[in-house]
Write a protein that holds these residues in place. Structure first.
Motif: not given
Length: 273
Positions: A47, A155, A250
């Protein structure tokens, strides 16, 4: 139809890869970060795109909705890539992560930045938000009149269970006090796990190494959209300021020349008094 069927032949491989992942999330995250050799676009962290492109998509809303005179707490900071970017928009940025190895790396990557600091903390643990708020005050990072801080979450919530999501939200509430607000951005992929890993470049023949590393060692990701937000941040305790779709980036996976993109969801919230 044939392509869709072939995709589901990935199931046994994914089950085999994920079988050894630690059941304890604390262990899983610290073990993951202990094995990271590099970050950024060519690193090991799925990520971390190595770019500020995603953050630039958030800046206008951060400026519009969050008090720029308050510090900001980046919950689930990892190697501090977003913490460092936030430091350019707030007087002080504090990155917090459950993994000591992640925080150690974040400190090393942030060397020389005066308005960035890090702490190891489980932000789903009772009282973690109050303790962090007190540490901010001791650092002089909070505004004297009223105190409090903004909170940035990117995230994190999509890999937590419902109970831990609510616990994290309550700790964020303690950090914000009367003046701060929460900005969150999460993956909201509309598909199952097979669709998700296929979207990120997994095929029967190969799986990108950073994606395989995440499958082997980390909690299975879910989705986090309006429904999940309403449970974690219920209307009786939070005012929803704004919400909508966003894009989570990402590192390059399916194409080495560009970051891969995951459909996401953002929200800005303020704790009710």
């Amino acid at each position: 139809m044939l392509a869709a069927l072939k995709k589901y032949l990935l199931v046994p491989k994914l089950v085999r890869l994920s079988a050894g992942a630690p059941r304890d999330h604390h262990v899983a995250w610290d073990q993951f970060w202990s094995n990271v050799k590099a970050t950024g676009a060519t690193g090991d962290v799925l990520w971390d795109s190595g770019s500020d492109h995603e953050m630039r998509g958030y800046v206008d809303r951060l400026r519009q909705h969050l008090d720029p005179g308050l510090p900001v707490v980046d919950i689930g900071c990892g190697n501090g890539s977003f913490t460092r970017q936030l430091a350019g928009h707030f007087p002080h940025a504090v990155g917090v992560d459950v993994s000591a190895h992640a925080v150690r790396r974040a400190r090393a990557e942030s060397a020389g930045l005066a308005n960035v600091s890090y702490a190891v903390a489980d932000m789903t643990a009772p009282g973690a938000g109050s303790r962090l708020r007190e540490e901010l005050a001791a650092l002089g990072a909070g505004r004297p009149a009223g105190g409090g801080a903004n909170v940035f979450i990117r995230g994190v919530l999509h890999v937590l269970g419902e109970r831990d999501r609510f616990a994290l939200a309550e700790n964020a509430r303690a950090i914000t006090e009367a003046n701060g607000r929460v900005f969150l951005a999460e993956t909201d992929f509309r598909g199952n796990a097979i669709d998700y890993v296929s979207h990120l470049g997994a095929t029967l023949r190969s799986i990108p190494a950073p994606l395989e590393g995440a499958i082997r060692g980390l909690p299975m990701p879910g989705r986090f959209g309006p429904k999940e937000r309403s449970l974690a941040f219920p209307a009786g305790r939070w005012t929803l300021i704004e919400e909508g779709p966003t894009t989570i980036e990402t590192m390059p996976l399916s194409n080495p020349a560009r970051s891969d993109l995951i459909p996401g969801y953002f929200a800005v919230l303020e704790a009710r008094s």
